[in-house]
Design an enzyme around this catalytic site. Structure first.
Site: not given
Length: 323
Positions: A194, A247
């Site tokens: 992420k 992400k």
């Protein structure tokens, strides 16, 4: 003799037969943002079509989702009261624990994933307990309460846990906590890679989770780092994650492919708020064919190697795929 690639493109049925990548409604997880109260359905200006909802309206939303063939959701909570450690997230009667129970009661067939983090629940907007000396999140103290939060969600009836805080050791800690309470069959979908991205802006409007100071670069990934990004996901696999995730998705197609080529685990991507809102605004201004670009973008994630797509486009995409 030159190769005639177009032989396989001229007939539509043949194009479909030789299509290498398939996009399906079964690929989608749809995010829901839950607030305490009743009768709440507040659209977010920066994310047209996305709402903060009370549990009663979330239950109604699940009816629509199922009618479109969408069977999976991920829940984010927006509590009435926030404090320094995100106590609402650790409470069996907190907003997400209550939402899981009520949605499961109304829709036992809906697959519920929960975002496991503290940024929505803390008064400072960071993803755990603060180390004020270093002005960042205290990794090991946060691990202790992440395990507690996971057990709260599991007891409430969650079908999958998705830790998103990017704490070192979070998968080992959560797996141990769940197993110790008998939840050995509950899968973990880790936000394993992420990035500290500028694409999250609209999400912080809907989740009310903007940091009160600084940013999250001291614990989320540097967008410049490719090798480290791969290493983060592979380490979570070693620690016991069942599904990995990248992400954001759109600016990180190379990372999706890199990780896909190095793991046999299922791979998810989060098609984040900024990606969603850019297409929405461009479509509204007539700059793009919104539906065409939306489906092309989602197909790109699959082609890059994603098995699962968390996306705010899910309902619109499902309607187009069923047409």
């Amino acid at each position: 003799m030159f190769k005639r690639f177009r032989r396989l493109r001229i007939n539509e049925n043949l194009r479909n037969l030789v299509s290498e990548t398939k996009l399906s409604v079964d690929d989608f997880i749809y995010p829901l943002f839950i607030k305490p109260g009743h009768g709440i359905k507040k659209e977010i200006d920066s994310m047209p079509g996305v709402y903060q909802m009370s549990i009663d309206n979330a239950i109604k939303e699940c009816e629509e989702l199922k009618s479109l063939g969408i069977k999976s959701i991920i829940l984010f909570g927006i509590p009435e009261v926030k404090d320094s450690i995100g106590s609402d997230a650790l409470c069996d009667h907190g907003v997400i624990a209550t939402a899981i129970k009520e949605i499961k009661k109304a829709h036992p067939d809906m697959f519920i994933t929960t975002d496991l983090c503290f940024c929505e629940y803390t008064d400072h907007g960071h993803c755990g307990i603060l180390d004020m000396k270093l002005q960042t999140v205290d990794n090991d103290k946060t691990l202790e309460i992440l395990g507690e939060q996971a057990v709260v969600h599991a007891k409430a009836g969650a079908d999958m846990i998705a830790p998103s805080g990017m704490m070192d050791g979070m998968i080992t800690t959560i797996r141990d906590a769940l197993d110790s309470k008998g939840f050995v069959n509950l899968p973990i979908m880790s936000y394993s890679t992420k990035f500290a991205s500028g694409y999250y802006g609209p999400f912080r409007d809907v989740a009310e989770s903007a940091p009160s100071f600084g940013d999250r670069r001291s614990y989320q990934m540097n967008p410049a780092n490719r090798r480290e990004a791969i290493n983060e996901s592979l380490e979570d696999e070693k620690e016991g994650a069942d599904i990995l995730m990248v992400k954001p998705a759109l600016a990180y197609m190379d990372i999706i492919r890199d990780i896909r080529e190095r793991t046999l685990l299922p791979l998810a991507v989060y098609n984040v708020s900024g990606e969603y809102s850019m297409l929405k605004m461009a479509g509204k201004m007539g700059l793009i064919d919104y539906d065409k670009v939306m489906l092309e973008t989602l197909m790109g994630f699959k082609r890059a190697g994603a098995d699962i797509i968390i996306t705010y486009h899910a309902k619109e995409a499902a309607k187009k795929l069923r047409a």
